[in-house]
Write a protein that holds these residues in place. Sequence first.
Motif, mmCIF file in Angstrom:
data_model
loop_
_atom_site.group_PDB
_atom_site.id
_atom_site.type_symbol
_atom_site.label_atom_id
_atom_site.label_comp_id
_atom_site.label_asym_id
_atom_site.label_seq_id
_atom_site.Cartn_x
_atom_site.Cartn_y
_atom_site.Cartn_z
ATOM 1 N N ILE A 205 0.845 -1.204 0.000
ATOM 2 C CA ILE A 205 0.000 0.000 0.000
ATOM 3 C C ILE A 205 0.877 1.250 0.000
ATOM 4 O O ILE A 205 0.643 2.188 -0.756
ATOM 5 N N ILE A 206 1.918 1.248 0.835
ATOM 6 C CA ILE A 206 2.807 2.402 0.899
ATOM 7 C C ILE A 206 3.484 2.608 -0.453
ATOM 8 O O ILE A 206 3.550 3.707 -0.982
ATOM 9 N N ILE A 207 3.964 1.505 -1.033
ATOM 10 C CA ILE A 207 4.716 1.603 -2.290
ATOM 11 C C ILE A 207 3.821 2.122 -3.409
ATOM 12 O O ILE A 207 4.200 3.005 -4.171
ATOM 13 N N VAL A 208 2.599 1.593 -3.492
ATOM 14 C CA VAL A 208 1.686 2.052 -4.537
ATOM 15 C C VAL A 208 1.400 3.531 -4.322
ATOM 16 O O VAL A 208 1.413 4.327 -5.252
ATOM 17 N N ALA A 209 1.193 3.930 -3.073
ATOM 18 C CA ALA A 209 0.817 5.313 -2.789
ATOM 19 C C ALA A 209 1.924 6.281 -3.187
ATOM 20 O O ALA A 209 1.660 7.298 -3.820
ATOM 21 N N VAL A 210 3.189 5.982 -2.835
ATOM 22 C CA VAL A 210 4.245 6.950 -3.149
ATOM 23 C C VAL A 210 4.536 7.009 -4.650
ATOM 24 O O VAL A 210 5.123 7.969 -5.125
ATOM 25 N N SER A 211 4.095 5.991 -5.404
ATOM 26 C CA SER A 211 4.325 6.022 -6.855
ATOM 27 C C SER A 211 3.110 6.619 -7.593
ATOM 28 O O SER A 211 3.105 6.693 -8.809
ATOM 29 N N CYS A 212 2.084 7.016 -6.859
ATOM 30 C CA CYS A 212 0.816 7.403 -7.467
ATOM 31 C C CYS A 212 0.740 8.920 -7.603
ATOM 32 O O CYS A 212 1.386 9.655 -6.876
ATOM 33 N N HIS A 213 -0.062 9.400 -8.577
ATOM 34 C CA HIS A 213 -0.034 10.845 -8.824
ATOM 35 C C HIS A 213 -1.195 11.622 -8.215
ATOM 36 O O HIS A 213 -1.236 12.834 -8.357
ATOM 37 N N ALA A 214 -2.114 10.951 -7.551
ATOM 38 C CA ALA A 214 -3.194 11.694 -6.883
ATOM 39 C C ALA A 214 -2.593 12.451 -5.697
ATOM 40 O O ALA A 214 -1.462 12.182 -5.302
ATOM 41 N N SER A 215 -3.370 13.401 -5.120
ATOM 42 C CA SER A 215 -2.787 14.162 -4.005
ATOM 43 C C SER A 215 -2.677 13.269 -2.773
ATOM 44 O O SER A 215 -3.497 12.382 -2.554
ATOM 45 N N LYS A 216 -1.638 13.537 -1.967
ATOM 46 C CA LYS A 216 -1.428 12.688 -0.788
ATOM 47 C C LYS A 216 -2.594 12.808 0.184
ATOM 48 O O LYS A 216 -3.021 11.828 0.787
ATOM 49 N N GLU A 217 -3.144 14.037 0.288
ATOM 50 C CA GLU A 217 -4.279 14.227 1.203
ATOM 51 C C GLU A 217 -5.466 13.367 0.752
ATOM 52 O O GLU A 217 -6.113 12.705 1.578
ATOM 53 N N ASP A 218 -5.733 13.372 -0.582
ATOM 54 C CA ASP A 218 -6.882 12.602 -1.078
ATOM 55 C C ASP A 218 -6.671 11.102 -0.847
ATOM 56 O O ASP A 218 -7.599 10.393 -0.452
ATOM 57 N N ILE A 219 -5.440 10.633 -1.086
ATOM 58 C CA ILE A 219 -5.178 9.198 -0.905
ATOM 59 C C ILE A 219 -5.322 8.824 0.573
ATOM 60 O O ILE A 219 -5.954 7.821 0.925
#
Length: 289
Positions: A205-219
């Motif tokens: 989950i962490i890895i997918v999140a840091v590679s993703c382009h949505a805003s961190k707040e939204d994720i």
Amino acid sequence: VRRGFSSSAVRSVVIKNVTIIGGGLMGAGIAQVAASTGHSVTLVDTSDDILKKSVKGIEGSVKRVVKKKFADKPEAGEELIQKVLQNVSTSTDAGLAVRGSDLVVEAIVENLKIKQDLFATLDKLAPAHTIFASNTSSLSVSDIASSTSRLDRFGGLHFFNPVPMMKLVEVIGTSATSQETFDSLMSFSKVLGKTPVSCKVRFTIIIVAVSCHASKEDIDIAMKLGAGYPMGPFELSDYVGLDTIKFIMDGWSAMDPDNPLFAQSELLNKLVAEGKYGKKTGEGFYKYK
Ligand code: CAA
Ligand code: NAD
């Protein structure tokens, strides 16, 4: 050499004296929990200043536990605080500290070579019966153990952050870990009040999140409100430590270079290069000051 028998009649080492190497987020937490369950703990780090901070952190954390658990029994609470502080001593000399130890738990930087060097040195100084364990998040316990000659008395004890709150401990046996050592690590985890399991986790989950382009707040909001997580992946990364997250991701990327999950994250690299490691330095993905 002290040995005992567990109720299931499997031989296991009775663990009373514990040395914890590394007084950071994890080492301090492990020291706290071991001390509060009656173990005699020596916490080791590279300087007295760091150790002073670790002990202050332990005191603060026990007080939080006491405030919750002993709200209506202040005397019992005070007794626990004193017990923990009495059971923890500190040292900057790992070699000296391990001489009287039944168990050494390593919680230093997530780097194979540094962990191997540490254990190679300690192997020559610790008594024969002493069990060695690493709290590594992502490295192979066999690789770490290979720098020692006590492969049968070596395993993984993977605690979760914050240690005083998280119930899970993963006990990792390598192909060379003896049954006696494995059982000793399982019993030790239970005595700490934890629930041990023998498996490995991945931080997908962490890895997918840091590679993703949505805003961190939204994720973060989506994962908390939509998936019931207590912290979103960016908050959790800051809580774990971005330096540690980078060590983990770089290690996996080296093992599986074509896996897009482990591709370099420019943002993570930038934050780490700027010394923004998350909550522990006051800034990471978010600001804490
Ligand atoms: N020490 C003692 N008590 C603590 C504590 C600590 N470090 N942290 C939290 N608490 C207790 C306190 O009683 C606190 O109440 P006070 O603030 O009044 O002292 C109570 O928990 C509630 O804490 P919070 O109000 O701060 O927030 P919360 O309810 O969200 O709980 C949390 C905090 C337990 C950390 C929770 O947010 C959580 O479970 N987060 C996810 C943690 C997680 O996933 N950890 C695993 C990380 S991955 C890993 O560890 C493996 C790896 O290899 C990297
Ligand atoms: P941290 O940076 O908070 O603490 C590491 C400590 O080790 C520092 O105080 C440092 O001074 C000390 N240290 C470094 N080299 C040393 C040496 N040779 N001898 C003595 N002390 C030394 O790191 P952390 O978050 O506590 O992580 C420690 C280990 O636990 C890592 O292997 C990490 O992967 C693992 N882990 C971390 C988490 C987490 O959420 N942070 C969770 C589970 C496991």
